[in-house]
Enzyme design. Structure first.
Site, PDB file in Angstrom:
ATOM      1  N   GLY A  19       0.937  -1.307  -0.022  1.00 48.44           N
ATOM      2  CA  GLY A  19       0.061   0.013  -0.004  1.00 48.44           C
ATOM      3  C   GLY A  19       0.946   1.394   0.050  1.00 48.44           C
ATOM      4  N   LEU A  20       0.230   2.407   0.331  1.00 49.84           N
ATOM      5  CA  LEU A  20       1.215   3.594   0.356  1.00 49.84           C
ATOM      6  C   LEU A  20       2.373   3.535   1.420  1.00 49.84           C
ATOM      7  CD1 LEU A  20      -1.359   6.439   0.571  1.00 49.84           C
ATOM      8  CD2 LEU A  20       0.001   5.693  -1.351  1.00 49.84           C
ATOM      9  N   ALA A  21       2.017   3.029   2.230  1.00 48.71           N
ATOM     10  CA  ALA A  21       3.350   2.778   3.265  1.00 48.71           C
ATOM     11  C   ALA A  21       4.465   1.764   2.697  1.00 48.71           C
ATOM     12  CB  ALA A  21       2.943   2.437   4.427  1.00 48.71           C
ATOM     13  N   SER A  33     -16.899   9.960   0.549  1.00 46.11           N
ATOM     14  CA  SER A  33     -15.607  10.642   1.005  1.00 46.11           C
ATOM     15  C   SER A  33     -16.416  11.896   2.054  1.00 46.11           C
ATOM     16  CB  SER A  33     -14.965  11.354   0.118  1.00 46.11           C
ATOM     17  OG  SER A  33     -14.097  12.175   0.382  1.00 46.11           O
ATOM     18  N   ARG A  71     -14.740  13.097  12.726  1.00 45.05           N
ATOM     19  CA  ARG A  71     -15.541  11.853  12.709  1.00 45.05           C
ATOM     20  C   ARG A  71     -16.252  11.204  13.592  1.00 45.05           C
ATOM     21  NH1 ARG A  71     -11.377   9.342   8.178  1.00 45.05           N
ATOM     22  NH2 ARG A  71     -11.784  10.921   6.640  1.00 45.05           N
ATOM     23  N   HIS A  81     -14.132   2.200   9.526  1.00 44.96           N
ATOM     24  CA  HIS A  81     -13.488   2.695   8.304  1.00 44.96           C
ATOM     25  C   HIS A  81     -12.191   2.298   8.787  1.00 44.96           C
ATOM     26  CE1 HIS A  81     -12.612   5.447   5.345  1.00 44.96           C
ATOM     27  NE2 HIS A  81     -11.913   6.066   5.985  1.00 44.96           N
ATOM     28  N   ARG A 136      -8.636   9.508  14.020  1.00 44.70           N
ATOM     29  CA  ARG A 136      -7.801   9.937  13.367  1.00 44.70           C
ATOM     30  C   ARG A 136      -8.421  11.077  12.183  1.00 44.70           C
ATOM     31  NH1 ARG A 136      -7.438   9.399   7.721  1.00 44.70           N
ATOM     32  NH2 ARG A 136      -8.806   7.382   7.523  1.00 44.70           N
TER      33      ARG A 136
HETATM   34  C1  LIG Z   1     -12.832   3.923   1.423  1.00 42.38           C
HETATM   35  C2  LIG Z   1     -11.820   4.528   2.042  1.00 42.38           C
HETATM   36  C3  LIG Z   1     -11.394   5.811   1.659  1.00 42.38           C
HETATM   37  C4  LIG Z   1     -10.258   6.276   2.508  1.00 42.38           C
HETATM   38  N1  LIG Z   1     -10.075   7.538   2.293  1.00 42.38           N
HETATM   39  C5  LIG Z   1      -8.920   8.360   2.794  1.00 42.38           C
HETATM   40  C6  LIG Z   1      -8.588   9.665   2.230  1.00 42.38           C
HETATM   41  O1  LIG Z   1      -9.132  10.300   1.363  1.00 42.38           O
HETATM   42  N2  LIG Z   1      -7.403   9.962   3.061  1.00 42.38           N
HETATM   43  C7  LIG Z   1      -6.830   9.566   3.779  1.00 42.38           C
HETATM   44  O2  LIG Z   1      -5.811  10.137   4.440  1.00 42.38           O
HETATM   45  N3  LIG Z   1      -7.019   8.385   4.167  1.00 42.38           N
HETATM   46  C8  LIG Z   1      -7.989   7.654   3.590  1.00 42.38           C
HETATM   47  N4  LIG Z   1      -8.560   6.356   3.981  1.00 42.38           N
HETATM   48  C9  LIG Z   1      -7.649   5.518   4.767  1.00 42.38           C
HETATM   49  C10 LIG Z   1      -6.319   4.834   4.096  1.00 42.38           C
HETATM   50  O3  LIG Z   1      -6.575   4.696   2.623  1.00 42.38           O
HETATM   51  C11 LIG Z   1      -5.709   3.809   4.818  1.00 42.38           C
HETATM   52  O4  LIG Z   1      -5.525   3.820   6.039  1.00 42.38           O
HETATM   53  C12 LIG Z   1      -4.141   3.687   4.004  1.00 42.38           C
HETATM   54  O5  LIG Z   1      -4.388   3.685   2.653  1.00 42.38           O
HETATM   55  C13 LIG Z   1      -3.524   2.455   4.634  1.00 42.38           C
HETATM   56  O6  LIG Z   1      -2.463   2.269   3.829  1.00 42.38           O
HETATM   57  P1  LIG Z   1      -1.488   1.121   4.016  1.00 42.38           P
HETATM   58  O7  LIG Z   1      -0.269   1.276   3.335  1.00 42.38           O
HETATM   59  O8  LIG Z   1      -1.083   1.092   5.643  1.00 42.38           O
HETATM   60  O9  LIG Z   1      -2.128  -0.265   3.991  1.00 42.38           O
HETATM   61  P2  LIG Z   1      -2.999  -1.060   2.835  1.00 42.38           P
HETATM   62  O10 LIG Z   1      -3.081   0.018   1.723  1.00 42.38           O
HETATM   63  O11 LIG Z   1      -4.105  -1.615   3.441  1.00 42.38           O
HETATM   64  O12 LIG Z   1      -2.055  -2.031   2.212  1.00 42.38           O
HETATM   65  C14 LIG Z   1      -1.867  -3.313   2.761  1.00 42.38           C
HETATM   66  C15 LIG Z   1      -0.769  -4.193   2.099  1.00 42.38           C
HETATM   67  O13 LIG Z   1      -0.475  -4.980   2.691  1.00 42.38           O
HETATM   68  C16 LIG Z   1      -0.622  -6.316   2.111  1.00 42.38           C
HETATM   69  N5  LIG Z   1      -0.850  -7.424   3.063  1.00 42.38           N
HETATM   70  C17 LIG Z   1      -1.818  -7.345   3.990  1.00 42.38           C
HETATM   71  N6  LIG Z   1      -1.874  -8.560   4.703  1.00 42.38           N
HETATM   72  C18 LIG Z   1      -0.582  -9.178   4.118  1.00 42.38           C
HETATM   73  C19 LIG Z   1      -0.275 -10.468   4.408  1.00 42.38           C
HETATM   74  N7  LIG Z   1      -0.661 -11.160   5.514  1.00 42.38           N
HETATM   75  N8  LIG Z   1       0.664 -10.931   3.476  1.00 42.38           N
HETATM   76  C20 LIG Z   1       1.185 -10.232   2.698  1.00 42.38           C
HETATM   77  N9  LIG Z   1       0.683  -9.050   2.208  1.00 42.38           N
HETATM   78  C21 LIG Z   1      -0.347  -8.484   3.041  1.00 42.38           C
HETATM   79  C22 LIG Z   1      -1.793  -6.006   1.106  1.00 42.38           C
HETATM   80  O14 LIG Z   1      -1.485  -6.988  -0.078  1.00 42.38           O
HETATM   81  C23 LIG Z   1      -1.464  -4.517   0.774  1.00 42.38           C
HETATM   82  O15 LIG Z   1      -0.611  -4.553  -0.049  1.00 42.38           O
HETATM   83  C24 LIG Z   1      -9.528   5.638   3.334  1.00 42.38           C
HETATM   84  C25 LIG Z   1      -9.810   4.322   3.631  1.00 42.38           C
HETATM   85  C26 LIG Z   1     -10.913   3.768   3.040  1.00 42.38           C
HETATM   86  C27 LIG Z   1     -11.366   2.387   3.397  1.00 42.38           C
END
Ligand SMILES: Cc1cc2nc3c(=O)[nH]c(=O)nc-3n(C[C@H](O)[C@H](O)[C@H](O)COP(=O)(O)OP(=O)(O)OC[C@H]3O[C@@H](n4cnc5c(N)ncnc54)[C@H](O)[C@@H]3O)c2cc1C
Ligand code: SF4
Ligand code: FES
Lengths: 250, 665
Positions: B41-43, B283, B336, B428, B462
């Site tokens: 994901g982003l991180a 949103s 929120r 969420h 958040r």
């Molecule tokens: C509908 C929606 C809208 C949102 N809108 C906003 C917004 O406008 N602004 C904002 O700041 N935030 C928003 N958020 C929150 C934000 O999108 C998320 O908190 C953020 O994108 C999480 O990013 P991440 O990189 O931590 O994890 P994620 O993007 O969830 O990525 C997780 C990754 O881990 C991998 N993974 C998970 N478990 C395993 C495993 N066991 N083995 C291997 N791989 C695994 C997945 O394949 C994926 O690649 C929104 C969330 C939702 C649900």
């Protein structure tokens, strides 16, 4: 609603595969298409069978994972929607629905309705980026002005979700719409200019290597694209490609 | 007591000073150091790309078929940054302050300040990558406002900000894959982390296509595996979002922090029936322009529920814009948690507006008119008819929120340009997650957590548009420094062998659990149990909680867990592509983690942010914090049974901000 589903079953890339018929009862018009498949799988599992494998994740039309060929159309009836956004209210009681995977030699079947689309990733790896390293000292985001119209157009191209419906709908299984969307996004932005020529050449080369077919301008891709990516992207890419290949031959 | 390893010195200098004093790894040594990143994901993508650019060998994993499909792709509204482009008084300090206050004073000052500091670099970086943010006519970047703040600091790309940012990070990652600096493992799930001599040295992963287990070793491991909102079954998260990676880490010694802090988002499309598999977010950016209301008279609400009246039949005087009424200073843009509770309060009192009584209106009529008038002025159109102004207004609203309106129409089969949308709160985001210190390292040395998977920056609530900011901050600008400092001590270690007894034991344990699931021969599919777990969690550990309910939930979860292991049926075979088996493993973990969430909620005898304990509220029904007894992070250590975890506290010290009751009035 009561429906008859004819679903493609295939146990791996080397299996021949066949259609399997499943009646399903009590489908609500408010269900999404995938929720209807969930219901079917629930039935199958309880009866001791093997559930239908299909790709899905976000279920809101943005991850590009879902990919079903429904009654002869990628993502089914309705324009501008992915399979997960299709609702059962688009069908009538008594309908028979045929469900198949994307069919293209560049997208081999993994199981049932699940296909391997890693070719798309490899095309992006060939050049679908701007070569800029992470650094806390890039120039200020507002240092380069980008006219709104241009930014909006680049954004439209960038909304491609990489689902592959364009390939599945094309009789030649061409990936031109997908590739041109990425090429266009960068061609329209100042940040994309330095690598504009090499990018298009490298991405097209990779596309050909992956075994996608040629584009014969039938426009079927544009019709089935859930994100409204249009043929002008392909035209732009063709222009860039011609210009760049002429130069690289010199 | 836990040590957060926060650097000394004045708040605003901590991060700069820290960076100046860390140990570096020279380029030649970097080439012999391996880092595993789980999650793209982003991180995860941003961390993988940045670490590879620096020269480390990176292996990245995701369970989807492509890194581009991580749940981050679905984020809609925007990303915050203290750029102050609008000249409305924004600053790093203000973003820091808003985030701490928004989180109801339950986050660590130093982490949040660092987040605010690097926020501006994120926007620069993304623009350089070719992320097509929204722009004004003059070519400058545009901003919008989000809840809980009084400035406009949110950058966006229509309603697809997450998609555009993730594609940016994905392209940076793809570039490193093409150079061979990142090896990408798609359709791979992490099944366990491996700890050797007290340090995390790798993972056991499952190739989801072949079903085979693989051992991968590294000098450090980063979990960027997202949040666990799906413990509620219904949430706005993608179907595959899970707690498994974090939970496995917890069982191997990492602490779970504040697991009960869950964000319930106020504006989602309401549940339509039993078949529902997920909920769709509308949103928060819609609260910029939309107004939220319910009828002021119960008989009107009843008539609407029965279909005898429509929203447009209710006159202005008979509408209750309850957020504007209760919180005049922030109005529809309260945070929120506050907005969600207020919606629940109105619906519980009998003012809900759909058949189930669980919906309120989000109305765009006045925004359409306002935009229409402004646009008519801009275009120099005089003496327009009302219909023409409305048409212009719809056009402008469409340009800003078009895809969200389309999505609503598709799902609800109702036209939001004509009729107000019906919305209701839904699960969420999870503020809780793996405990990390200032370096983003968990309690297991060498094991890091980034993005939504850690607990670090958002306290008990958040703010909108801050998750994207945090994910990219962690990946692009924090981890590359902090991990380097740790790895600098590992340059002489050499390759880590994946054949040590620790790896073999971990693999055998994973194998035996899969065997057990497949051979269980029960009668009910995985979803049956997941749905029931979700119901328990939503009823007892959702928008409001109390002691009795939480105790009830803990018992119910324990017996559901037993029932799951007796009666779940997992079809198919182990060594094959088997999504049901993968799902079963994830639900089994949810069934354990849910209990810890309830325990955490039970032990936190105060209300704060998204954690609302009915016993602790002010006379006006607002959350009542207890700073004397609960100004700490609850970090839970696994002791063998999910419900018997040991509570370890990290006291939160506020040196730069005065603790106050949060007021948005
Ligand atoms: C509908 C929606 C809208 C949102 N809108 C906003 C917004 O406008 N602004 C904002 O700041 N935030 C928003 N958020 C929150 C934000 O999108 C998320 O908190 C953020 O994108 C999480 O990013 P991440 O990189 O931590 O994890 P994620 O993007 O969830 O990525 C997780 C990754 O881990 C991998 N993974 C998970 N478990 C395993 C495993 N066991 N083995 C291997 N791989 C695994 C997945 O394949 C994926 O690649 C929104 C969330 C939702 C649900
Ligand atoms: S161009 Fe359209 S159909 Fe093709 S991959 Fe992109 S979104 Fe899908
Ligand atoms: S499941 Fe994500 S687009 Fe359909």
């Amino acid at each position: 609603m009561n429906l008859t589903l004819k679903v493609w079953r295939q146990n791996g890339p080397d299996d021949k595969g066949h259609m399997e018929t499943h009646p399903i009862e009590g489908v609500s018009p408010d269900m999404s298409f995938l929720e209807m498949i969930d219901m079917l799988n629930d039935q199958i599992i309880r009866a001791g069978g093997d559930p239908i494998a299909f790709d899905h994740d976000c279920r809101e039309g943005i991850c590009g994972m879902c990919s079903m060929f429904i009654n002869g159309e990628a993502h089914g009836p309705g324009r501008g929607v992915t399979t997960c956004q299709l609702h059962m209210r688009s069908f009538k009681d008594g309908d028979t629905i045929a469900i198949e995977p994307w069919r293209a030699s560049a997208f081999p079947v993994i199981k049932d309705l699940t296909v391997d689309r890693s070719a798309f990733d490899r095309i992006i790896q060939a050049g679908g980026y701007v070569s800029v390293n992470t650094s806390g000292n890039t120039i200020d985001a507002n240092a380069i002005l980008v006219p709104k119209v241009q930014a909006d157009e680049a954004f439209s191209s960038a909304t491609c979700i990489g689902c592959g419906a364009c390939v599945a709908s094309c009789k030649n299984a061409s990936a031109m719409l997908f590739v041109s969307a990425k090429v266009s996004q960068f061609a329209l932005l100042p940040q994309g200019q330095p690598e504009r020529e090499s990018r298009v050449l490298r991405m097209v080369e990779q596309m050909d290597k992956e075994g996608f077919g040629n584009c014969t301008n039938t426009g079927a891709c544009e019709v089935e694209c859930p994100k409204g990516i249009d043929l002008s992207n392909i035209a732009r890419m063709n222009r860039d490609f011609l210009k760049s290949s002429a130069k690289s031959e010199n | 007591m836990l040590d957060s390893k926060t650097p000394e010195g004045p708040l605003a200098d901590k991060w700069t000073k820290y960076k100046d004093h860390i140990q570096l790894v020279n380029p030649a040594n970097k080439r012999s150091i391996d880092v595993i990143i789980v999650g793209t994901g982003l991180a995860g993508s941003s961390a993988a790309a940045s670490l590879a650019e620096m020269g480390y060998n990176v292996k990245a994993f995701c369970f989807q078929d492509s890194p581009r499909r991580a749940h981050s792709i679905a984020a809609q509204g925007g990303i915050n940054a203290a750029k102050n482009y609008q000249n409305d008084g924004d600053s790093v300090h203000r973003l820091f302050y808003d985030t701490i206050k928004g989180g109801d004073y339950r986050s660590r000052e130093a982490n949040v300040h660092r987040l605010a500091e690097v926020s501006t670099n994120i926007i620069d970086q993304c623009v350089a990558q070719g992320v097509p943010f929204a722009r004004e006519y003059g070519g400058l970047l545009d901003n919008r406002s989000f809840g809980g703040v009084q400035v406009s600091r949110t950058f966006y790309a229509k309603g697809q900000t997450g998609q555009q940012l993730l594609l940016g990070a994905y392209s940076a990652l793809s570039r490193q894959i093409s150079k061979g600096k990142v090896t990408m493992y798609t359709r791979h799930e992490m099944m366990d982390v491996v700890v050797v001599d007290g340090k995390c040295r790798g993972i056991i992963a499952k190739n989801l296509v072949s079903g085979e287990l693989e051992r991968h070793s590294a000098h450090a491991v980063v979990l960027a595996t997202g949040g666990y909102g799906n413990v509620f079954y219904l949430s706005t998260n993608a179907m595959g979002s899970n707690v498994s990676a974090a939970w496995k880490a917890h069982k191997k010694g990492a602490h779970m922090a504040n697991p009960c802090f869950t964000q319930i988002h106020p504006t989602c499309i309401p549940v339509s029936g039993e078949h529902q598999s997920k909920l769709t977010l509308m949103s928060e950016s819609l609260r910029n322009d939309g107004r939220i209301w319910v009828p002021a008279k119960k008989e009107d609400a009843e008539a609407i529920r029965k279909g005898a009246k429509k929203a447009s039949d209710i006159s202005e005087a008979d509408r209750d814009y309850y957020l504007e009424r209760r919180y005049p200073a922030f109005g529809n843009l309260v945070p929120r948690d506050v907005a969600s509770r207020a919606a629940k309060e109105r619906c519980d009192a009998g003012f809900g507006v759909n058949e189930t009584g669980e919906a309120v209106f989000l109305d765009y009529a006045s925004a359409i008119e306002r935009y229409g008038n402004t646009e008519a002025n801009i275009r120099g159109l005089k003496s327009q008819s009302q219909a023409e102004i409305t048409a212009l207004g719809k056009e402008m609203v469409k340009a800003k929120y078009g895809n969200l309106f389309d999505m609503y129409k598709q799902i609800a089969a109702d036209d939001p340009y004509e009729m107000p949308m019906k919305i209701y709160p839904a699960v969420h985001y999870t503020m809780g997650g793996l405990w990390v210190d200032y370096n983003l390292m968990t309690a297991v040395p060498g094991l890091y957590a980034a993005g939504e998977a850690n607990f670090s920056d958002h306290g008990a609530n958040r703010l909108g548009a801050s998750a994207l900011m945090q994910g990219l901050a962690d990946g692009y600008f924090v981890l590359p420094y902090t991990i380097g400092d740790y790895l600098s001590k590992d340059i002489r270690t050499g390759k880590i062998s994946p054949d040590s007894p620790e790896f073999k034991t971990a693999e055998a344990e994973v194998q035996s659990r899969m065997d057990r699931l497949i051979n269980n021969n029960g009668t009910k599919p995985v979803d049956y149990f997941h749905r029931r777990l979700g119901r328990i969690m939503w009823d007892e550990c959702g928008m409001s909680r109390n002691e009795e309910g939480l105790k009830r939930a803990i018992q119910a979860i324990r017996s559901l867990r037993e029932e799951f292991w007796k009666d779940v049926r997992v079809p198919g075979a182990i060594n094959s592509f088997n999504p049901e088996l993968d799902k079963a493993g994830r639900v089994a973990d949810f069934l354990e983690q849910a209990e810890l969430m309830c325990l955490d909620a039970l032990e936190r005898r105060e209300s704060c942010g998204g954690h609302f304990r009915e016993e602790y509220q002010t006379a006006e029904g607002e959350a009542l914090r207890d700073d004397d007894h609960f100004a700490f992070v609850s970090a839970w250590e696994f002791t063998g049974d999910p419900g018997e975890a040991k509570l370890i506290k990290e006291d939160l010290v506020f040196e730069n901000i005065e603790l106050k009751q949060r007021s948005y009035k």
